[in-house]
Design a protein around this motif. Structure first.
Motif, PDB file in Angstrom:
ATOM      1  N   PHE A 111       0.851  -1.200  -0.011  1.00 20.18           N
ATOM      2  CA  PHE A 111       0.102   0.025   0.030  1.00 20.18           C
ATOM      3  C   PHE A 111       0.863   1.268   0.007  1.00 20.18           C
ATOM      4  O   PHE A 111       0.671   2.178  -0.756  1.00 20.18           O
ATOM      5  N   ILE A 112       1.970   1.070   0.897  1.00 22.15           N
ATOM      6  CA  ILE A 112       2.751   2.435   0.934  1.00 22.15           C
ATOM      7  C   ILE A 112       3.696   2.856  -0.356  1.00 22.15           C
ATOM      8  O   ILE A 112       3.761   3.591  -0.751  1.00 22.15           O
ATOM      9  N   THR A 113       4.121   1.553  -0.896  1.00 23.52           N
ATOM     10  CA  THR A 113       4.989   1.640  -2.079  1.00 23.52           C
ATOM     11  C   THR A 113       4.027   2.262  -3.399  1.00 23.52           C
ATOM     12  O   THR A 113       4.555   3.062  -4.061  1.00 23.52           O
ATOM     13  N   ARG A 114       2.893   1.705  -3.407  1.00 23.55           N
ATOM     14  CA  ARG A 114       2.009   2.393  -4.182  1.00 23.55           C
ATOM     15  C   ARG A 114       1.828   4.142  -4.319  1.00 23.55           C
ATOM     16  O   ARG A 114       1.609   4.467  -5.347  1.00 23.55           O
ATOM     17  N   ASN A 115       1.852   4.296  -3.149  1.00 22.94           N
ATOM     18  CA  ASN A 115       1.814   5.971  -2.967  1.00 22.94           C
ATOM     19  C   ASN A 115       3.040   6.408  -3.126  1.00 22.94           C
ATOM     20  O   ASN A 115       3.236   7.679  -3.654  1.00 22.94           O
ATOM     21  N   LEU A 116       4.285   5.733  -2.999  1.00 24.36           N
ATOM     22  CA  LEU A 116       5.447   6.185  -3.054  1.00 24.36           C
ATOM     23  C   LEU A 116       6.028   6.306  -4.611  1.00 24.36           C
ATOM     24  O   LEU A 116       6.474   7.215  -5.249  1.00 24.36           O
ATOM     25  N   TRP A 117       6.264   5.025  -5.019  1.00 24.84           N
ATOM     26  CA  TRP A 117       6.789   4.797  -6.378  1.00 24.84           C
ATOM     27  C   TRP A 117       5.822   4.085  -7.256  1.00 24.84           C
ATOM     28  O   TRP A 117       6.511   3.569  -8.497  1.00 24.84           O
ATOM     29  N   SER A 118       4.869   3.560  -6.616  1.00 24.64           N
ATOM     30  CA  SER A 118       4.075   2.727  -7.590  1.00 24.64           C
ATOM     31  C   SER A 118       4.519   1.106  -7.748  1.00 24.64           C
ATOM     32  O   SER A 118       4.144   0.350  -6.825  1.00 24.64           O
ATOM     33  N   THR A 119       5.416   1.026  -8.672  1.00 24.21           N
ATOM     34  CA  THR A 119       5.995  -0.306  -8.578  1.00 24.21           C
ATOM     35  C   THR A 119       7.593   0.245  -8.997  1.00 24.21           C
ATOM     36  O   THR A 119       8.008   0.971  -9.499  1.00 24.21           O
ATOM     37  N   PRO A 120       8.617  -0.766  -8.634  1.00 27.06           N
ATOM     38  CA  PRO A 120      10.079  -0.446  -8.393  1.00 27.06           C
ATOM     39  C   PRO A 120      10.552  -0.322  -9.862  1.00 27.06           C
ATOM     40  O   PRO A 120      10.091  -1.276 -10.828  1.00 27.06           O
ATOM     41  N   PRO A 121      11.804   0.384 -10.267  1.00 31.56           N
ATOM     42  CA  PRO A 121      12.363   0.318 -11.415  1.00 31.56           C
ATOM     43  C   PRO A 121      12.780  -1.278 -11.498  1.00 31.56           C
ATOM     44  O   PRO A 121      13.524  -1.883 -10.631  1.00 31.56           O
ATOM     45  N   ALA A 122      12.748  -1.906 -12.985  1.00 27.64           N
ATOM     46  CA  ALA A 122      13.062  -3.343 -12.656  1.00 27.64           C
ATOM     47  C   ALA A 122      14.454  -3.822 -13.322  1.00 27.64           C
ATOM     48  O   ALA A 122      14.844  -4.913 -13.011  1.00 27.64           O
ATOM     49  N   HIS A 123      15.174  -2.774 -14.122  1.00 33.66           N
ATOM     50  CA  HIS A 123      16.165  -3.511 -14.610  1.00 33.66           C
ATOM     51  C   HIS A 123      17.509  -3.912 -13.672  1.00 33.66           C
ATOM     52  O   HIS A 123      18.058  -4.985 -13.942  1.00 33.66           O
ATOM     53  N   GLY A 124      17.788  -2.951 -12.730  1.00 34.51           N
ATOM     54  CA  GLY A 124      18.634  -3.581 -12.005  1.00 34.51           C
ATOM     55  C   GLY A 124      18.373  -4.914 -11.109  1.00 34.51           C
ATOM     56  O   GLY A 124      19.349  -5.863 -10.911  1.00 34.51           O
ATOM     57  N   ALA A 125      17.361  -4.888 -10.725  1.00 36.14           N
ATOM     58  CA  ALA A 125      16.942  -6.322 -10.057  1.00 36.14           C
ATOM     59  C   ALA A 125      16.936  -7.618 -10.930  1.00 36.14           C
ATOM     60  O   ALA A 125      17.349  -8.482 -10.386  1.00 36.14           O
ATOM     61  N   ALA A 126      16.585  -7.186 -12.233  1.00 36.66           N
ATOM     62  CA  ALA A 126      16.699  -8.284 -13.008  1.00 36.66           C
ATOM     63  C   ALA A 126      18.236  -8.765 -13.244  1.00 36.66           C
ATOM     64  O   ALA A 126      18.343  -9.911 -13.385  1.00 36.66           O
ATOM     65  N   VAL A 127      19.050  -7.762 -13.281  1.00 37.41           N
ATOM     66  CA  VAL A 127      20.392  -8.129 -13.370  1.00 37.41           C
ATOM     67  C   VAL A 127      20.880  -8.796 -12.219  1.00 37.41           C
ATOM     68  O   VAL A 127      21.673 -10.144 -12.381  1.00 37.41           O
ATOM     69  N   VAL A 128      20.591  -8.135 -10.967  1.00 35.78           N
ATOM     70  CA  VAL A 128      20.862  -9.047  -9.773  1.00 35.78           C
ATOM     71  C   VAL A 128      20.508 -10.442  -9.712  1.00 35.78           C
ATOM     72  O   VAL A 128      21.098 -11.463  -9.529  1.00 35.78           O
ATOM     73  N   ALA A 129      19.110 -10.623 -10.139  1.00 36.15           N
ATOM     74  CA  ALA A 129      18.504 -12.083 -10.083  1.00 36.15           C
ATOM     75  C   ALA A 129      19.277 -13.016 -11.223  1.00 36.15           C
ATOM     76  O   ALA A 129      19.532 -14.190 -10.981  1.00 36.15           O
ATOM     77  N   THR A 130      19.334 -12.338 -12.326  1.00 32.60           N
ATOM     78  CA  THR A 130      20.234 -13.272 -13.337  1.00 32.60           C
ATOM     79  C   THR A 130      21.631 -13.827 -12.680  1.00 32.60           C
ATOM     80  O   THR A 130      21.954 -14.825 -12.790  1.00 32.60           O
ATOM     81  N   ILE A 131      22.307 -12.671 -12.138  1.00 33.43           N
ATOM     82  CA  ILE A 131      23.834 -13.176 -11.650  1.00 33.43           C
ATOM     83  C   ILE A 131      23.472 -14.115 -10.423  1.00 33.43           C
ATOM     84  O   ILE A 131      24.185 -15.293 -10.501  1.00 33.43           O
ATOM     85  N   LEU A 132      22.566 -13.989  -9.515  1.00 35.09           N
ATOM     86  CA  LEU A 132      22.734 -14.993  -8.414  1.00 35.09           C
ATOM     87  C   LEU A 132      21.897 -16.213  -8.683  1.00 35.09           C
ATOM     88  O   LEU A 132      22.110 -17.053  -8.040  1.00 35.09           O
ATOM     89  N   ALA A 133      21.118 -16.225  -9.802  1.00 33.41           N
ATOM     90  CA  ALA A 133      20.614 -17.432 -10.257  1.00 33.41           C
ATOM     91  C   ALA A 133      21.564 -18.473 -11.104  1.00 33.41           C
ATOM     92  O   ALA A 133      21.146 -19.549 -11.183  1.00 33.41           O
ATOM     93  N   ASP A 134      22.833 -17.763 -11.238  1.00 39.37           N
ATOM     94  CA  ASP A 134      23.821 -18.555 -12.287  1.00 39.37           C
ATOM     95  C   ASP A 134      24.924 -18.911 -11.444  1.00 39.37           C
ATOM     96  O   ASP A 134      25.777 -17.736 -11.120  1.00 39.37           O
ATOM     97  N   ASN A 135      25.394 -19.821 -11.298  1.00 36.66           N
ATOM     98  CA  ASN A 135      26.303 -20.452 -10.458  1.00 36.66           C
ATOM     99  C   ASN A 135      27.678 -19.616 -11.059  1.00 36.66           C
ATOM    100  O   ASN A 135      28.472 -19.104 -10.083  1.00 36.66           O
ATOM    101  N   GLU A 136      27.761 -19.573 -12.448  1.00 35.91           N
ATOM    102  CA  GLU A 136      29.144 -18.977 -12.969  1.00 35.91           C
ATOM    103  C   GLU A 136      29.034 -17.732 -12.829  1.00 35.91           C
ATOM    104  O   GLU A 136      30.128 -17.183 -12.296  1.00 35.91           O
ATOM    105  N   LEU A 137      28.100 -17.092 -13.143  1.00 39.05           N
ATOM    106  CA  LEU A 137      27.905 -15.467 -13.144  1.00 39.05           C
ATOM    107  C   LEU A 137      28.083 -14.886 -11.615  1.00 39.05           C
ATOM    108  O   LEU A 137      28.620 -14.068 -11.354  1.00 39.05           O
TER     109      LEU A 137
END
Ligand code: LMR
Length: 398
Positions: free
Chosen positions: A277-303
């Motif tokens: 509820f609070i985030t909807r009033n602050l920034w609605s939904t978060p910027p996606a790119h950085g989090a997608a990068v982090v998820a890609t790295i952490l999900a892959d053993n080599e990366l």
């Protein structure tokens, strides 16, 4: 009539303002020790290879730019929580979860609004000194802000004074603790100190909010998480603000999370409903790119292994620059006076230089650091330590 007639001008941000002043300085040997960004041997804040590889993968595979939900990318949240709390932490089954935020600053603002809106009456206690934006974020949310001593006028960590003050904090209040690499001082608590803080937190029923912006820059990825995990196992409720700005080099992608640990699975979901509820009033939904990068790295053993080794390289380089600076100060008879620089952890050093000395360094040598005497050790240049030491010696000579 002017609607803006009564709008007064406020001073610029003390840290970000230094970036502008530095850019405008034409001195060829200028040195930026202001904002907390890592610079490599070439003086560049490069993008880690693991990040570049993850971005390439995303570029090829991404099929949509539709919104991520209020809590952000679920895979990112889960993998970042594992990085912070430990992969096999039982809390992760159903009592801890992350809400993705625009950077660690966003996580702090979200915590501030959550405390103000959902935990009425609670004040928050910050270390003195602390990151100046802590002060303004919690004040902006309308919270009562108090301080506990941390580093005194003698530029020494004063654990006894800290513990004494925390023992008098009103029961039930929130206490903000820096997990590692204390910003601005670089002075960290020992495991023994942390255990003593924990006893007081429990005895006074305080809600810990642990700011974890530098995981991997202190003693290592796992070691830096030690206090966070201790508190997570011993306290029934905990807030953790995590940042991917420094350790993933994602500064401008604004990537971080607020991780909540709750007493029960049901209570976690109640809290998360409020956060959404609070985030909807602050920034609605978060910027996606950085989090997608982090998820890609952490999900892959080599990366992940590549990223961890790059981070370890940054950490070791900053540590060696600290020793290098103290060595460079030796011929000037200042090695003892500045010995703490080699003992502190993370990006920052509270050097002990006065605001006047900081100003002289800027005016006479184009060396930029925060007026409090905080210098970003990750901005040092190994080839110019002698030059910096000479400048410091000059401003320290009465
Ligand atoms: C700093 O303190 O320099 C960093 O945390 C960057 C910032 O946003 O101020």
């Amino acid at each position: 009539m002017s609607h803006f007639a009564n709008v007064a001008r406020v001073p610029g941000d003390p840290i970000l303002g230094l970036m502008d002043a530095y850019r405008a300085d034409l001195h060829p040997a200028k040195l930026d020790l202001g904002v907390g960004v890592y610079k490599d041997a070439q003086g560049l804040t490069s993008i880690p290879h693991a990040v570049k590889l993850a971005e390439q993968r995303l570029l090829d595979s991404e099929t949509t730019k539709t919104y991520v939900g209020g809590h952000g990318d679920a895979l990112f949240g889960s993998l970042l929580s594992q990085l912070v709390l430990g992969a096999d932490n039982p809390l992760l089954v159903e009592r801890a979860a992350a809400t993705q935020t625009p950077g660690g600053t966003g996580a702090l603002r979200l915590s501030a609004d959550f405390i103000a809106q959902c935990l009425p009456g609670k004040g928050i206690w910050l270390s003195d000194p602390t990151w100046p934006i802590h002060e303004s974020i919690f004040a902006a949310a309308g919270l009562r802000v108090g301080h506990y001593p941390y580093v005194g006028a003698d530029n020494q960590l004063n654990v006894e004074a800290m513990l004494a003050a925390l023992s008098h904090v009103p029961k039930g209040d929130v206490v903000l603790l820096h997990a590692c690499c204390h910003n601005p001082t670089g002075f960290d608590l020992t495991p023994r100190d942390w255990k003593r803080v924990l006893e007081i937190v429990k005895a006074r029923d305080l809600l810990p909010l642990i700011d974890f912006a530098y995981q991997g820059f202190g003693d290592g990825l796992e070691q830096d998480a030690w206090a966070v995990r201790l508190f997570a196992s011993e306290c029934t409720e905990l807030l953790i603000t995590s940042s991917c700005s420094k350790n993933f080099g994602l500064y401008r992608e604004r990537t971080g999370a607020l991780i909540v640990c709750a007493h029960t699975a049901q209570k976690l979901q109640d809290v998360r409903s409020q956060l959404a509820f609070i985030t909807r009033n602050l920034w609605s939904t978060p910027p996606a790119h950085g989090a997608a990068v982090v998820a890609t790295i952490l999900a892959d053993n080599e990366l992940k292994a590549l990223w961890a080794s790059e981070l370890e390289g940054m950490r070791k380089r900053v540590a060696s620059l600290r020793f290098g600076l103290v060595d460079a100060l030796r011929p000037h008879g200042l090695a003892d006076r500045f010995a703490h620089i080699a003992e502190q952890r993370g990006m920052f050093s509270y050097t002990g230089l006065t605001p006047q000395q900081v100003q002289r360094l800027r005016d006479e040598f184009s060396v930029y650091m925060v007026g409090s005497g905080r210098a970003n050790m990750a901005g040092l240049d190994a080839n110019r330590l002698d030059q910096l030491a000479k400048a410091i010696a000059t401003v320290c000579t009465p």
